[in-house]
Scaffold this active site. Structure first.
Site, short mmCIF file in Angstrom:
data_model
loop_
_atom_site.label_atom_id
_atom_site.label_comp_id
_atom_site.label_asym_id
_atom_site.label_seq_id
_atom_site.Cartn_x
_atom_site.Cartn_y
_atom_site.Cartn_z
N PRO A 45 38.07 50.44 28.64
CA PRO A 45 36.70 50.46 28.11
C PRO A 45 35.86 49.31 28.66
CG PRO A 45 38.23 49.58 26.46
CD PRO A 45 39.06 50.04 27.63
N ASP A 46 34.54 49.54 28.78
CA ASP A 46 33.67 48.38 29.07
C ASP A 46 33.39 47.69 27.75
OD1 ASP A 46 31.71 49.92 27.86
OD2 ASP A 46 30.50 50.20 29.66
N PHE A 47 32.41 46.83 27.71
CA PHE A 47 32.18 46.05 26.49
C PHE A 47 31.04 46.61 25.65
CE2 PHE A 47 34.31 43.33 29.48
CZ PHE A 47 35.30 42.77 28.70
N ARG A 48 29.91 46.94 26.31
CA ARG A 48 28.69 47.18 25.55
C ARG A 48 28.22 48.62 25.51
NH1 ARG A 48 28.77 42.48 27.97
NH2 ARG A 48 28.63 40.65 26.62
N ASN A 98 35.41 41.06 35.88
CA ASN A 98 36.53 41.76 35.26
C ASN A 98 37.79 40.91 35.27
OD1 ASN A 98 34.67 43.74 35.06
ND2 ASN A 98 35.50 45.03 36.69
N ASP A 155 40.84 42.36 34.84
CA ASP A 155 41.95 43.31 34.93
C ASP A 155 42.72 43.24 36.24
OD1 ASP A 155 40.12 44.55 36.69
OD2 ASP A 155 39.50 46.04 35.21
N HIS A 196 35.23 35.34 35.43
CA HIS A 196 35.68 35.13 34.05
C HIS A 196 37.20 34.99 33.98
CE1 HIS A 196 31.68 37.04 32.48
NE2 HIS A 196 31.53 35.81 32.90
#
Ligand code: OAD
Length: 312
Positions: free
Chosen positions: A38-41, A112, A114, A131
């Site tokens: 999933p993305d965040f927003r 990302n 991941d 990040h």
């Protein structure tokens, strides 16, 4: 940032891709959603829309460093859902690899965590993980570092991973004291005493606990890795001849400021499902990013499929 009037259409984007030699690709969670991450927003599907049960005033607090220090369980209750799993990647990751193979990729600045860029064969020296990532983790107490794999088992179980180095020191200390525990006497000095002597004083004794292993992802309230600013300002800013921003809402500073930091004459393309209103790009290619980059590659005469084959 005023728009550059000479660039508008998808064909302009294709021409820019073909002509550019030093492309900055700035990516966000949208490039991994086709892999089920999933993305965040995004409304309804983004991670932040699914965190009501945690009772936070703002779902972003799940990545807030002070919240983590207070109660790491909150982060680890959701960490398993964003943990990198199989060695897979999306056509958009393949597209970044394709730019690298064509000698056009200056840097992929990714928000990302991941590590999927690496799965697609994007070289470490071409990636800035703005990040951080799950690739390593550090003890919040003694700073002992481990590779991510070493704590993935615990994370998958929803547990809070503890530092093995701290545990070792605690075990050695307890062996050394041979059943004696240290406690403060009433005059403030330390003395050794057997616990069994006076169990009513037990409360005064602070049991040593191992530190929590925090994945080396950048939480809100923490600095970005030095490489981000250093490379952007001192190296890439002057070299870049095209910027492609893919699958990010550009809501989080300082990454959100990157398009504005780059020289005005460098064309900027935005590829995402949702337009952004706070920055003007020269060309907006709105839609599913895998579809957009496949079409761009097709029009450029590049074979994106070829690059989907795993190296290992
Ligand atoms: P967001 O969830 O804020 O934005 C993802 C963007 O990608 C949205 O504009 C979506 O519409 C778009 N999108 C999703 N799937 C897509 C697809 N298949 N094709 C095209 N577009 C798609 O994620 P980020 O911008 O990456 O930080 O979020 C930035 C930072 O906020 C993250 O790194 C994270 C978060 O809090 C930390 O955790 C520190």
């Amino acid at each position: 940032r005023p728009k550059l009037p000479q660039y508008n259409s998808i064909d302009d984007a294709v021409r820019l891709l073909r002509e550019s030699r030093n492309i900055i690709v700035l990516t966000g969670a949208g490039i991994s959603t086709s892999l089920g991450i999933p993305d965040f927003r995004s409304k309804d599907t983004g991670l932040y829309s699914k965190l009501e049960h945690l009772g936070l005033s703002d779902p972003q607090e799940v990545f807030d460093i002070s919240v983590f220090r207070e109660d790491p369980k909150i982060f680890f209750s959701i960490a398993k859902d964003i943990l990198p799993t199989e060695k897979k990647w999306s056509p958009t990751h393949g597209f970044i690899r394709l730019l690298q193979d064509k000698g056009k990729l200056l840097t992929n600045y990714t928000q990302n965590i991941d590590n999927i860029e690496a799965n697609a064969g994007v070289l470490p020296e071409k990636i800035v993980q703005c990040h951080g990532s799950f690739a390593t983790a550090t003890c919040v107490k003694c700073k002992f570092k481990v590779t991510g794999d070493e704590i993935f088992g615990e994370i998958k179980e929803g547990n809070v991973p503890e530092c093995t180095a701290c545990k070792k020191v605690i075990a050695e200390d307890s062996l050394k004291s041979q059943g004696l525990k240290r406690k403060r006497s009433s005059n403030g000095q330390q003395k050794d005493r057997k616990v069994s002597d006076d169990s009513s004083d037990e409360d005064d004794y602070e049991i040593p606990t191992p530190g929590v292993m925090k994945p080396d992802i950048t939480f809100f309230g923490e600095d970005l890795p030095d490489e981000f600013g250093e490379r952007l300002i001192h190296q890439d800013r002057e070299k870049a001849d095209l910027v492609i921003v893919i699958g990010t809402s550009l809501k989080v500073a300082p990454v959100a400021e990157v398009p504005g930091i780059l020289p005005r004459n460098v064309p900027q393309i935005y590829i995402s499902r949702t337009p952004v209103s706070h920055t003007d790009f020269d060309i907006d290619l709105l839609g599913d990013c895998d579809v957009v980059v496949s079409e761009l590659s097709r029009r450029a005469g590049w074979d994106l499929k070829h690059h989907m084959i795993p190296d290992d």
